[in-house]
Design a protein around this motif. Structure first.
Motif, PDB file in Angstrom:
ATOM      1  N   MET A   1     -52.139 -62.108 -35.956  1.00  0.00           N
ATOM      2  CA  MET A   1     -52.954 -60.966 -35.849  1.00  0.00           C
ATOM      3  C   MET A   1     -51.770 -59.995 -35.512  1.00  0.00           C
ATOM      4  O   MET A   1     -51.038 -59.759 -34.763  1.00  0.00           O
ATOM      5  CB  MET A   1     -53.757 -60.515 -34.635  1.00  0.00           C
ATOM      6  N   PRO A   2     -51.663 -58.875 -36.539  1.00  0.00           N
ATOM      7  CA  PRO A   2     -50.711 -57.839 -36.424  1.00  0.00           C
ATOM      8  C   PRO A   2     -51.074 -57.054 -35.117  1.00  0.00           C
ATOM      9  O   PRO A   2     -52.257 -56.696 -34.579  1.00  0.00           O
ATOM     10  CB  PRO A   2     -50.841 -56.963 -37.779  1.00  0.00           C
ATOM     11  N   VAL A   3     -49.816 -56.400 -34.626  1.00  0.00           N
ATOM     12  CA  VAL A   3     -49.799 -55.397 -33.535  1.00  0.00           C
ATOM     13  C   VAL A   3     -50.667 -54.159 -34.140  1.00  0.00           C
ATOM     14  O   VAL A   3     -50.665 -53.932 -35.297  1.00  0.00           O
ATOM     15  CB  VAL A   3     -48.772 -55.146 -32.963  1.00  0.00           C
ATOM     16  N   THR A   4     -51.297 -53.520 -33.316  1.00  0.00           N
ATOM     17  CA  THR A   4     -51.962 -52.373 -33.545  1.00  0.00           C
ATOM     18  C   THR A   4     -51.147 -51.061 -34.072  1.00  0.00           C
ATOM     19  O   THR A   4     -49.965 -51.138 -33.666  1.00  0.00           O
ATOM     20  CB  THR A   4     -53.073 -51.835 -32.538  1.00  0.00           C
ATOM     21  N   ALA A   5     -51.665 -50.162 -34.729  1.00  0.00           N
ATOM     22  CA  ALA A   5     -50.775 -48.865 -34.904  1.00  0.00           C
ATOM     23  C   ALA A   5     -50.412 -48.214 -33.724  1.00  0.00           C
ATOM     24  O   ALA A   5     -49.286 -47.491 -33.750  1.00  0.00           O
ATOM     25  CB  ALA A   5     -51.580 -48.106 -35.885  1.00  0.00           C
ATOM     26  N   ALA A   6     -51.262 -48.249 -32.605  1.00  0.00           N
ATOM     27  CA  ALA A   6     -50.912 -47.401 -31.385  1.00  0.00           C
ATOM     28  C   ALA A   6     -49.807 -48.168 -30.759  1.00  0.00           C
ATOM     29  O   ALA A   6     -48.666 -47.630 -30.394  1.00  0.00           O
ATOM     30  CB  ALA A   6     -51.937 -47.529 -30.423  1.00  0.00           C
ATOM     31  N   ILE A   7     -49.722 -49.703 -30.931  1.00  0.00           N
ATOM     32  CA  ILE A   7     -48.461 -50.148 -30.338  1.00  0.00           C
ATOM     33  C   ILE A   7     -47.205 -49.886 -31.199  1.00  0.00           C
ATOM     34  O   ILE A   7     -46.003 -49.651 -30.825  1.00  0.00           O
ATOM     35  CB  ILE A   7     -48.688 -51.638 -30.387  1.00  0.00           C
ATOM     36  N   ARG A   8     -47.665 -49.980 -32.491  1.00  0.00           N
ATOM     37  CA  ARG A   8     -46.290 -49.688 -33.381  1.00  0.00           C
ATOM     38  C   ARG A   8     -45.632 -48.344 -33.211  1.00  0.00           C
ATOM     39  O   ARG A   8     -44.559 -48.150 -33.244  1.00  0.00           O
ATOM     40  CB  ARG A   8     -46.750 -49.778 -34.935  1.00  0.00           C
ATOM     41  N   TYR A  58     -47.986 -55.554 -24.319  1.00  0.00           N
ATOM     42  CA  TYR A  58     -47.642 -54.663 -25.392  1.00  0.00           C
ATOM     43  C   TYR A  58     -47.581 -53.347 -25.066  1.00  0.00           C
ATOM     44  O   TYR A  58     -47.665 -52.359 -25.950  1.00  0.00           O
ATOM     45  CB  TYR A  58     -49.222 -54.829 -26.420  1.00  0.00           C
ATOM     46  N   GLU A  59     -46.980 -53.191 -23.917  1.00  0.00           N
ATOM     47  CA  GLU A  59     -46.514 -51.680 -23.946  1.00  0.00           C
ATOM     48  C   GLU A  59     -45.138 -51.397 -23.548  1.00  0.00           C
ATOM     49  O   GLU A  59     -44.598 -51.905 -22.404  1.00  0.00           O
ATOM     50  CB  GLU A  59     -47.270 -51.500 -22.373  1.00  0.00           C
ATOM     51  N   TYR A  97     -46.810 -65.311 -35.168  1.00  0.00           N
ATOM     52  CA  TYR A  97     -45.905 -64.632 -35.718  1.00  0.00           C
ATOM     53  C   TYR A  97     -44.814 -65.213 -36.642  1.00  0.00           C
ATOM     54  O   TYR A  97     -43.796 -64.594 -36.916  1.00  0.00           O
ATOM     55  CB  TYR A  97     -45.623 -63.540 -34.539  1.00  0.00           C
TER      56      TYR A  97
END
Length: 122
Positions: A1-8, A58-59, A97
């Motif tokens: 699953m791709p990382v979210t836009a917020a994480i990017r 993820y932070e 990934y």
């Protein structure tokens, strides 16, 4: 699953101004006494390893290492789990990934092998 836009977005904030993020994926440091999580960000200019906060995989918190974009991520080694070696450090990559590692290397070393982006404005 791709990382979210917020994480990017959090990852982008730790890069040099103007860098364009192409790929982001989480990894775990192999051989650490505890769990040490990082994010690998592949941009148009570099490959950056970001350390994450202690309680959040993820932070992203800080830049841990930066490599030239022409640094190869693969080949993947398969044992207990897929791993890559980057700058002499071995990281475990989640199975989901593995394709991202291949795509990042293909983009840098054999871009003619990649299909055209069907949604270039996303």
């Amino acid at each position: 699953m791709p990382v979210t836009a917020a994480i990017r977005g959090r990852c982008r904030a730790l890069l040099s101004p103007g860098e364009s993020v192409h790929y982001v994926f989480p990894v775990t440091l192999v051989g650490s006494s505890g769990v040490a999580n990082y994010m690998i960000v592949v941009s148009d200019r570099s490959i950056t390893v970001l350390a994450t906060k202690v309680f959040s995989r993820y932070e992203p918190a800080a830049v841990w290492a930066t490599y030239p974009r022409r640094t190869r991520l693969g080949p993947l080694s398969f044992g207990a789990g897929p791993t890559i070696e980057l700058g002499g450090t071995v990281f475990e990559v989640d199975d989901e990934y593995v394709a991202v590692v291949g795509a990042a290397d293909a983009e840098a070393f054999s871009p003619d092998d990649l299909p055209r982006d069907p949604l270039p404005d996303l």
